[in-house]
Write a protein that holds these residues in place. Structure first.
Motif, mmCIF file in Angstrom:
data_model
loop_
_atom_site.group_PDB
_atom_site.id
_atom_site.type_symbol
_atom_site.label_atom_id
_atom_site.label_comp_id
_atom_site.label_asym_id
_atom_site.label_seq_id
_atom_site.Cartn_x
_atom_site.Cartn_y
_atom_site.Cartn_z
ATOM 1 N N LYS A 140 0.853 -1.195 0.000
ATOM 2 C CA LYS A 140 0.000 0.000 0.000
ATOM 3 C C LYS A 140 0.885 1.239 0.000
ATOM 4 O O LYS A 140 1.863 1.319 0.731
ATOM 5 N N GLY B 124 1.351 3.158 10.926
ATOM 6 C CA GLY B 124 0.199 3.600 11.720
ATOM 7 C C GLY B 124 -0.776 4.394 10.859
ATOM 8 O O GLY B 124 -1.979 4.294 11.022
ATOM 9 N N LYS B 125 -0.223 5.171 9.949
ATOM 10 C CA LYS B 125 -1.063 5.977 9.071
ATOM 11 C C LYS B 125 -1.936 5.085 8.185
ATOM 12 O O LYS B 125 -3.058 5.447 7.820
ATOM 13 N N LEU B 126 -1.396 3.936 7.835
ATOM 14 C CA LEU B 126 -2.141 2.986 7.003
ATOM 15 C C LEU B 126 -2.960 2.015 7.850
ATOM 16 O O LEU B 126 -3.595 1.110 7.335
ATOM 17 N N ASP B 127 -2.864 2.187 9.173
ATOM 18 C CA ASP B 127 -3.559 1.288 10.083
ATOM 19 C C ASP B 127 -3.067 -0.151 9.962
ATOM 20 O O ASP B 127 -3.828 -1.104 10.118
ATOM 21 N N ILE B 128 -1.776 -0.283 9.671
ATOM 22 C CA ILE B 128 -1.183 -1.627 9.628
ATOM 23 C C ILE B 128 -0.567 -1.891 10.997
ATOM 24 O O ILE B 128 0.282 -1.127 11.454
ATOM 25 N N PRO B 129 -1.006 -2.921 11.685
ATOM 26 C CA PRO B 129 -0.493 -3.132 13.039
ATOM 27 C C PRO B 129 0.908 -3.750 13.024
ATOM 28 O O PRO B 129 1.177 -4.694 12.282
ATOM 29 N N ASP C 93 -5.498 11.111 24.735
ATOM 30 C CA ASP C 93 -6.008 12.128 23.817
ATOM 31 C C ASP C 93 -6.583 13.334 24.552
ATOM 32 O O ASP C 93 -7.469 14.012 24.050
ATOM 33 N N ASP D 45 5.455 5.014 12.326
ATOM 34 C CA ASP D 45 4.485 6.094 12.097
ATOM 35 C C ASP D 45 3.752 5.881 10.772
ATOM 36 O O ASP D 45 2.528 6.021 10.688
#
Lengths: 368, 592
Positions: free
Chosen positions: A9, A24-29, A247, A21
């Protein structure tokens, strides 16, 4: 900005972003134990190893910058096998007592062991055995459960600026401890507890008071004007633990009071209604002070004070203030406000003192 | 009769340990009391010199009369007077004390570049260093060369980092030169921690000025104003002599502000390490100087970009810096011609183990291992058979006899499954157990792991436990596979060089001596008869004369028998100390 590919991706991230990082942006753990976004990169647990084209060895995603054109593979049989081996090694040096561990159900190591289904361990061997004695009143430090991720050391140094603990010794004997292995004697902010991924650091006050089925209530810390966001963990209508979410404006950080100072809530001596004095003041009050602090020997509050309603108490204050002002002048009155109040409340109080009472005798407890 | 007499006494650490200081003062006393100067109207001086690499023969003394050198070995204080009387006064050398052929072959077959001053000049005297051309190179570099010229010279010399990894020094300096910063650092890594390695120590003790000179040149090339020499606190003599050298440099205007009157400022100081092996790793070393725990950090940045205190830093090994003045003076071509195509110059090795001549040697890259062991080292001690050469210390591997033809350089050693490392060479003979050797090195690395990353901290410990299992006869068939898997995992997954190379001793012995592992596991037998749990002592009845020497020597009363009849050893009582084996004059004790 740099463009790279992770697991096929495409992603575009800022310069000096790490592969972690970017993933994380791609939501890949990518599993990690020692990484914390607010702390300096560490690269200790070696769980986040990924493969990058052109590199003969896997690299740690948490400590590798994304570069233009990189092709990253976060999971393949080789990497998963290495992660498994890492977990097996960590678990081979970890007490297998999740049954009674304070962090069961909320433990990163337990979670990873579960996901990787580590039932058998090929690496049985010597395990660190430490005495669990520590005379401090707030933290339970079970160093046998420590996986040396170094988060506690970094948060203490980088966020709190205290540096109360560090790595000591070498090899398998490496241990995180205060200087000279003394009992912990710091400001007890408990920041280390909040980032510990395992049961190595837990709060003494919430030991054995429940692990699951907490009702979580978000509120504001009542202690000072900072107004940190806190989350109360409630079970059977009692606060069992306090934490803070990442957060929030305070980014999840709390001080000793906010984190550990909640036992007053259900304390029997907690003042819930205004009290009006009925007995005259004793002359030698200063001398007798020490005894008064000891609740057992102090005179019963009901002998000195009586409970009143807010209306009655406020009327009483107004009357007495007027009396004093008339008799002795406005400067005979002084006002002390509190750092626990909000800025607005403090503003109003000084306005009241200056405009209504007419004095500049106004101060507050945080002005040291 | 005019004579020029120079007496040189070795006062390296080895020399001092053998009484070098006393020998030196005895010479000084004897020379002044016998009035040599008055008698011969000559110049005579007794001076201290650094280590010349053959510490087994210390105290070594050179007596040079009118340029004719005689070297004495094993000199003690009380032997001085005779040398003065017979040799210096009467011109007749004391033949029985002079060094033999082995000393000369040991030295003559080497090519000394870095060590050329060690053992020749007084390390505590800057004038002695300047008399042999010292600081000419630094003056030339600082006053008349541009940074780019210096970097190009170093690049063309093919000099590679002597710390072990072999990164081209010129490239490193070029990076350091290109990055702009108001503060830059030059660091000399003198944290020599490998067991059995003493190359850097000898250079720092025997020729400290050459290291400083190299650093000055590097500072000019990278335009750095500050330098550190990181030395282990376990090297007190090196610290002392380096400090003396720094002080002398400051007095002479070679360090400080406006050095050599050129307007360039550079000063340096010594930082003493606290004894952690891992501080030899560049990032750990810098953290240590910063006052933090010596713990390797991930290399997000190159040191040349962000090193010490996040400033651009060039870090080189002692030996690397010591090479620099020679390269500047003699030219890049001269230096690169000394070595091979890929690696220029010479390399210092500390040769030890089961070889006749142990000590410090310097040979050009491309010299075959065979030449090092058999020509310079004089072959295997006691006529035993060579088994393996362990190079690179605990991070290195073992090279078997069939690979002895390989020519030493970074790549060839790596291909053979070992590494150059800092230059330790340990010769192993048939009496060495390879599993035990691997275990020895792993014991070291696992204890010296900083504990930061999982593979190194726990992985090496588990490897060691498997090896302990194997050497104690409890090895399982699947242990070899598990070991191999762990080795590959630790090598790939570790954070720093210590972890990445820690499996090398095991991997290389598994590669070349797998049969020994299998013998330990399957037959419960140690082929070299080293692993205590796997050997038994017994009496060979035919050879036993019944003298009773073994019985008297045995501390556990395990030897039974009457005089003049063959004895026997009670295996249950035997503690396998080997005392009987050593005590027997008839080779009647069998160890297997």
């Amino acid at each position: 900005m740099v463009n790279l590919t992770i697991d096929g991706k495409k992603v575009r991230v800022r310069k000096l972003s790490t592969l972690l990082d970017a993933a994380g942006k791609l939501d890949i753990p990518i599993p990690t134990l020692c990484h914390h976004p607010a702390l300096s990169p560490f690269g200790g647990c070696r769980l986040c190893l990924v493969e990058v084209n052109g590199s003969p060895k896997p690299v740690a995603a948490c400590t590798t910058f994304a570069k233009e054109g990189m092709e990253v593979v976060t999971s393949n049989p080789r990497l998963e096998k290495m992660r498994r081996t890492t977990l097996e090694l960590i678990l081979s040096d970890h007490p297998q007592d999740c049954m009674v561990c304070e962090r069961a159900g909320d433990c990163k190591l337990q979670e990873l062991a579960y996901f990787y289904g580590i039932r058998e361990n090929r690496f049985k061997g010597e395990r660190r055995i430490y005495e669990k004695k520590d005379g401090n009143p707030f933290l339970v430090r079970d160093m046998e459960k420590c996986i040396l991720c170094g988060k506690c050391v970094r948060i203490c140094d980088e966020i709190q600026g205290v540096g109360a603990i560090d790595f000591a010794y070498r090899g398998m004997k490496t241990k995180i401890c205060p200087p000279f292995e003394r009992d912990l004697d710091c400001e007890f902010c408990g920041q280390c507890v909040s980032v510990c991924p395992t049961g190595a650091l837990t709060g003494r006050m919430w030991a054995n008071k429940g692990r699951q089925n907490f009702k979580e209530v978000d509120t504001i810390c009542p202690y000072c004007g900072c107004g940190c966001n806190i989350t109360l963990h409630i079970w059977r209508n009692k606060v069992r633990r306090v934490s803070s979410r990442e957060d929030t404006p305070n980014e999840g950080w709390l001080c000793a009071k906010g984190r550990f100072g909640y036992s007053f809530i259900n304390h029997r001596h907690r003042l819930k209604k205004p009290l009006i004095r009925i007995a005259p003041k004793e002359k030698d009050e200063g001398r007798g002070r020490k005894e008064e602090i000891n609740p057992s020997s102090a005179p019963r509050p009901s002998a000195i004070f009586r409970e009143a309603s807010w209306d009655e108490a406020l009327d009483y204050i107004a009357v007495r203030l007027k009396e004093v002002k008339e008799k002795h002048g406005q400067d005979a009155i002084g006002g002390l406000s509190s750092a626990r109040c909000t800025n607005e409340e403090n503003y109003l109080f000084q306005k009241f003192m200056r405009a209504v009472i007419g004095t500049n005798n106004i101060d507050h407890c945080a002005r040291y | 009769m005019k004579k020029n007499i120079i007496i040189k006494v070795c006062t390296g650490t080895g020399g001092i340990a053998s009484g070098g200081e006393e020998v030196l003062s005895a010479f000084r006393d004897a020379v002044s009391s016998s009035g040599i100067k008055a008698i011969f109207n000559e110049r005579c001086s007794a001076q201290k010199v650094g280590c010349r690499g053959f510490c087994a023969k210390d105290v070594l003394v050179d007596v040079i009369i009118n340029g004719e050198k005689t070297t004495y070995k094993h000199i003690k204080q009380d032997m001085v007077q005779r040398i003065v009387d017979e040799h210096i006064l009467n011109g007749k050398a004391v033949e029985e004390w002079t060094v033999g052929e082995d000393y000369h072959t040991f030295h003559d077959r080497q090519t000394k570049v870095v060590l050329s001053h060690c053992g020749e000049i007084d390390p505590e005297d800057i004038n002695a260093y300047m008399a042999v051309g010292g600081y000419d190179a630094a003056r030339k570099a600082v006053c008349s060369m541009t940074p780019k010229e210096i970097v190009d010279t170093v690049k063309n010399s093919n000099l590679r980092g002597r710390g072990g990894a072999g990164f081209p020094t010129g490239l490193k300096w070029e990076l350091g030169m290109r990055i702009k910063s108001d503060i830059k650092y030059v660091i000399c890594n003198g944290d020599e921690g490998d067991p059995g390695a003493f190359m850097d120590r000898s250079v720092m003790e025997g020729d400290p000025h050459s290291v400083i000179e190299g650093m000055i040149i590097c500072a000019k090339a990278t335009e750095s104003g500050h330098g550190y020499i990181y030395v282990r606190a376990e090297y007190p003599l090196a610290v002392k002599r380096l400090q003396m050298a720094i002080d002398q440099c400051r007095e002479n205007g070679f360090l400080g502000s406006n050095i050599f009157g050129s307007g360039f400022d550079f000063d340096l100081r010594i930082f003493q390490g606290a004894g952690a092996f891992v501080c030899g790793e560049a990032t750990a070393l810098m953290r240590s100087i910063e006052g933090k725990r010596g713990m390797p950090s991930p290399k997000l940045w190159r040191s040349a970009e962000k090193g010490l205190w996040d400033r651009p830093t060039v870090l080189n090994n002692v030996e690397t810096f010591a090479n620099i003045p020679r390269i500047i003076m003699n030219g890049a071509e001269w230096y690169s011609n000394l070595g091979t195509e890929r690696s220029g110059g010479t390399k210092v090795f500390s040769l030890s183990g089961k070889v006749k001549n142990t000590g410090l040697i310097e040979v050009p890259f491309g010299t075959s291992l065979k030449k090092i062991i058999y020509d310079i080292g004089g072959g295997i001690e006691g006529g035993k058979a060579f088994k393996a050469l362990q190079t690179g210390g605990p991070s290195g591997g073992c090279i078997p006899a069939e690979s002895l033809e390989i020519e030493v350089d970074y790549e060839s050693l790596a291909q053979a499954g070992s590494i150059m490392g800092s230059g330790g060479m340990v010769v192993l003979d048939e009496t060495s157990c390879m599993v035990n050797t691997a275990k020895f090195f792993l014991e070291f690395t696992q204890a010296e792991s900083c504990g930061k990353c999982t593979p190194c901290r726990i992985g090496t410990k588990r490897m060691l436990e498997i090896l302990e299992r194997i050497t104690s006869g409890n090895g399982k068939e699947e242990d070899i596979d598990l070991l191999e898997e762990l080795c590959r995992y630790i090598r790939a997954a570790s954070l720093c060089g210590l972890g990445m190379t820690a499996p090398n001793p095991v991997l290389s012995t598994l590669r070349y001596f797998r049969d020994e592992y299998e013998a330990h596991i399957r037959d419960k037998r140690c082929p070299a008869a080293v692993c205590k749990d796997l050997i038994t002592y017994s009496v060979v009845e035919e050879l036993c004369t019944g003298c009773g020497a073994c019985k008297r020597a045995c501390p556990a009363d395990a030897v039974r028998g009457t005089r003049k009849s063959p004895h026997r050893i009670d295996a249950d009582a035997c503690v396998k100390c080997g005392t009987c084996f050593d005590a027997c004059k008839f080779k009647a004790i069998r160890k297997q």
